[in-house]
Design a protein around this motif. Structure first.
Motif, PDB file in Angstrom:
ATOM      1  N   SER A 344       0.855  -1.187   0.000  1.00 20.76           N
ATOM      2  CA  SER A 344       0.000   0.000   0.000  1.00 20.76           C
ATOM      3  C   SER A 344       0.895   1.241   0.000  1.00 20.76           C
ATOM      4  O   SER A 344       2.127   1.125  -0.045  1.00 20.76           O
ATOM      5  CB  SER A 344      -0.890   0.011   1.243  1.00 20.76           C
ATOM      6  OG  SER A 344      -0.125   0.436   2.359  1.00 20.76           O
ATOM      7  N   ASN A 345       0.263   2.404   0.103  1.00 21.46           N
ATOM      8  CA  ASN A 345       1.072   3.633   0.137  1.00 21.46           C
ATOM      9  C   ASN A 345       1.758   3.848   1.489  1.00 21.46           C
ATOM     10  O   ASN A 345       2.351   4.888   1.726  1.00 21.46           O
ATOM     11  CB  ASN A 345       0.225   4.851  -0.274  1.00 21.46           C
ATOM     12  CG  ASN A 345      -1.038   4.983   0.545  1.00 21.46           C
ATOM     13  OD1 ASN A 345      -1.186   4.290   1.566  1.00 21.46           O
ATOM     14  ND2 ASN A 345      -1.935   5.863   0.122  1.00 21.46           N
ATOM     15  N   ASN A 351      -1.568   2.951  -3.777  1.00 24.02           N
ATOM     16  CA  ASN A 351      -2.931   3.087  -3.280  1.00 24.02           C
ATOM     17  C   ASN A 351      -3.042   2.902  -1.773  1.00 24.02           C
ATOM     18  O   ASN A 351      -2.194   2.268  -1.146  1.00 24.02           O
ATOM     19  CB  ASN A 351      -3.834   2.057  -3.978  1.00 24.02           C
ATOM     20  CG  ASN A 351      -3.817   2.244  -5.483  1.00 24.02           C
ATOM     21  OD1 ASN A 351      -3.008   1.632  -6.190  1.00 24.02           O
ATOM     22  ND2 ASN A 351      -4.667   3.129  -5.970  1.00 24.02           N
ATOM     23  N   SER A 352      -4.120   3.443  -1.238  1.00 26.52           N
ATOM     24  CA  SER A 352      -4.398   3.249   0.185  1.00 26.52           C
ATOM     25  C   SER A 352      -4.855   1.812   0.409  1.00 26.52           C
ATOM     26  O   SER A 352      -5.301   1.134  -0.520  1.00 26.52           O
ATOM     27  CB  SER A 352      -5.494   4.210   0.634  1.00 26.52           C
ATOM     28  OG  SER A 352      -6.726   3.824   0.070  1.00 26.52           O
ATOM     29  N   GLU A 388      -5.028   0.995  11.090  1.00 23.45           N
ATOM     30  CA  GLU A 388      -5.793   1.182   9.859  1.00 23.45           C
ATOM     31  C   GLU A 388      -6.428  -0.137   9.402  1.00 23.45           C
ATOM     32  O   GLU A 388      -7.599  -0.176   9.018  1.00 23.45           O
ATOM     33  CB  GLU A 388      -4.856   1.756   8.774  1.00 23.45           C
ATOM     34  CG  GLU A 388      -5.450   1.872   7.380  1.00 23.45           C
ATOM     35  CD  GLU A 388      -6.462   3.008   7.248  1.00 23.45           C
ATOM     36  OE1 GLU A 388      -6.535   3.848   8.168  1.00 23.45           O
ATOM     37  OE2 GLU A 388      -7.197   3.009   6.233  1.00 23.45           O
TER      38      GLU A 388
END
Length: 564
Positions: A344-345, A351-352, A388
């Motif tokens: 991911s980023n 991208n998230s 997250e």
DNA sequence: GCCGTTTTCGGCCCGACTGTTTTCAGTCG
């Protein structure tokens, strides 16, 4: 001394002997040996040092075994060194010129006594070549042009690079006049990691019309040949395309013949001879009676064999297994239920995590692992990352993000992150990002120590090769496979088109140890999630079945690394 | 030079296309 280097020595030996005019069967024997050596999963050097009997290997007899020992022990082959003194190295380069073979090169050299490319170029300019027996203006021209291109020869295309051209040609040819059946054959159909050219087979009621249409493909830069049933062109990107058109009743045998591999087709031909039959691109014949030719499956059936998928046709035991009806049921793209290596980023990705999770669900995945790369100083970032993932997981019902991390394996085999940090992840990938040139025994020991670390789940792209650019690190795979099995660790097939690592041959070998695999995209963008098909290709070439691949499991909960 | 439950000697894939020929050798896949 690597197998590739040894194979190269036998290839050069064969080529120089051919130019010299040596018995062509002897030349072929050296080429067969060279090909065999290239496809071996284990290092010949180790086999020699362990005193293994090399003549047990196919196409390696007493003479060649002796030569291999000489190469391993002294670093060179006296017979080849002598030949190299007899002929200038430029002669080997000339072999790569399209349409120029050993016989012509011998004539050229014996009559014109050149020793460099420049000298031969000069002779061509003076029209000295066309006067030789067997030569003419066209061949002289071909040689002159070929000499200019010498340097850029030898490049194969990555499968993924050839793919769009194959698709475009397929679409174009589908509507060719009178065409009936059409298939891309050759190494592309066998899903090899690289393809040298595209082979296409078609059937049609009027083959000449199809050939004519073929040569008018908009991206053609050169038409090398165009006969009644076969044609060769070169595309703008210098990819060569061989096209063959047959009558529909011969399509199966033509497709089989042009799918190859050469080794597979030759082996079948030998089997036919043993049965007093003859096989060629028009069928399988008993005297003049055609026993099988319409469909590929007919041919295998006629031999009493199971159908052999193109990916297996490398003469690596598939014919014997087909005869015994014990071929594997190969894994398919649709069997993959999850992608377990995605950035991911938080590190390399675009991208998230949320964007990736949404897209993965659209692709039909049941679960994924996000596996960003973290170093020992990223403590705060890691906490945020884990939070997250927890937050997103609380919003899903039938989908799960698994907490993964990619972590450097240091020179001594320890991991960059400490155990306390590693324990927060469900899946931990080890990668080698430094000290690539360690000697084989140290490199292997380094990896084995990492494999023994209870927090490590698997090694990512184990050989670290980059196809056609970097051979990767040297490892003793027998030791590695034993360590993986003993510690219940797994192997990744990394699907990046220039990695495809672990490769087909080693995957097949690892399977014998009972090792399980994960096929992963290691995507850095949403688009790259689709790379997983290339990993599946490689897995199929490695004889893997659904049951060999952990991310074919429907439920993440039964994955071995999920603790809670 | 390799290979072999019919062989340790005598086999070793074979057809299309091109460019050189004047009926075919060389090359390729």
């Amino acid at each position: 001394m690597t197998n590739k280097e040894i194979a190269k020595i036998f290839e050069e030996l064969a080529q120089l002997l051919e130019i010299k005019g040596e018995n062509s069967f002897k030349v072929r024997a050296y080429l067969n040996a060279s090909r065999e050596i290239n496809a071996l999963p284990y290092s010949l050097e180790s086999m020699v040092k362990d005193g293994k009997d090399l003549t047990k290997l196919p196409n390696i007899g007493e003479q060649i075994a002796k030569k291999i020992e000489e190469i391993v022990n002294s670093g060179k082959l006296e017979k080849l060194e002598k030949l190299k003194k007899e002929f200038p190295p430029v002669l080997l380069d000339l072999l790569s010129i399209e349409g120029l073979g050993a016989k012509h090169i011998k004539t050229l050299y014996e009559n014109l006594h050149f020793s460099t490319v420049e000298e031969l170029q000069e002779l061509a300019k003076e029209h000295k070549i066309r006067t030789l027996k067997g030569f003419g203006p066209k061949l002289e021209d071909k040689i002159a042009k070929g000499l200019k291109l010498l340097k850029q020869e030898g490049i194969r295309f990555l499968y993924a690079q050839a793919e769009p051209y194959a698709n475009e040609l397929y679409k174009y040819l589908q509507i060719a006049p009178t065409i009936i059946r059409l298939e891309i054959a050759g190494s592309f159909r066998r899903k090899k990691e690289t393809v040298g050219d595209l082979d296409i087979v078609a059937s049609a009621s009027e083959p000449q019309k199809v050939i004519e249409y073929f040569t008018k493909f908009p991206k053609v830069s050169q038409i090398i040949s165009a006969g009644d049933t076969r044609s060769t062109i070169v595309l703008e990107n210098s990819l060569q395309v061989d096209f063959r058109v047959v009558k529909d009743e011969h399509f199966g045998s033509a497709l089989h013949y042009f799918t190859g591999s050469k080794a597979h087709v030759l082996e079948i031909r030998r089997m036919a001879q043993d049965l007093n039959l003859k096989i060629n691109e028009y069928g399988l014949f008993s005297n003049d009676k055609n026993l099988a030719s319409k469909d590929e499956a007919d041919i295998y059936r006629a031999f009493g064999m199971e159908y052999i998928e193109p990916e297996l046709r490398e003469n690596r035991g598939e014919l014997k297994s087909a005869k015994n009806k014990i071929l594997p049921k190969l894994i398919e793209l649709g069997d993959i239920k999850a992608d377990m290596h995605i950035y991911s980023n938080f590190s390399y990705g675009e991208n998230s995590i949320e964007e990736i999770a949404n897209y993965a669900q659209e692709m039909g995945y049941k679960y994924i692992a996000i596996t960003d790369h973290f170093g020992s100083i990223d403590t705060n970032k890691i906490e945020q990352y884990l939070k997250e993932i927890d937050k997103l997981n609380s919003t899903y019902k039938d989908f799960k993000i698994i907490k993964g991390v990619e972590n450097d394996i240091l020179e001594d085999g320890s991991l960059a992150l400490n155990n306390n940090t590693l324990s927060k992840f469900d899946i931990v990938y080890g990668v080698i990002n430094s000290n690539f040139k360690l000697p084989k025994n140290l490199q292997s020991a380094r990896l084995i120590k990492a494999i023994q670390n209870p927090y490590l789940s698997l090694i990512s792209h184990i050989s670290n090769r980059v196809i056609q650019q970097d051979e990767g690190i040297e490892l003793n795979y027998k030791e590695i496979f034993n360590a993986l099995k003993a510690n219940n660790k797994y192997l990744e097939i990394n699907s990046q088109p220039n990695r495809l690592d672990i490769n087909d041959i080693l995957a097949k070998e690892a399977k014998k140890y009972g090792i399980k695999f994960l096929i992963n995209s290691s995507a850095k963008s949403l688009e790259e999630l689709h790379y997983i098909k290339y990993g599946v290709n490689q897995a199929r070439r490695g004889w893997l079945e659904k049951g060999d691949v952990l991310n074919c499991l429907m439920e993440f909960k039964i994955l071995p690394f999920i603790s809670s």
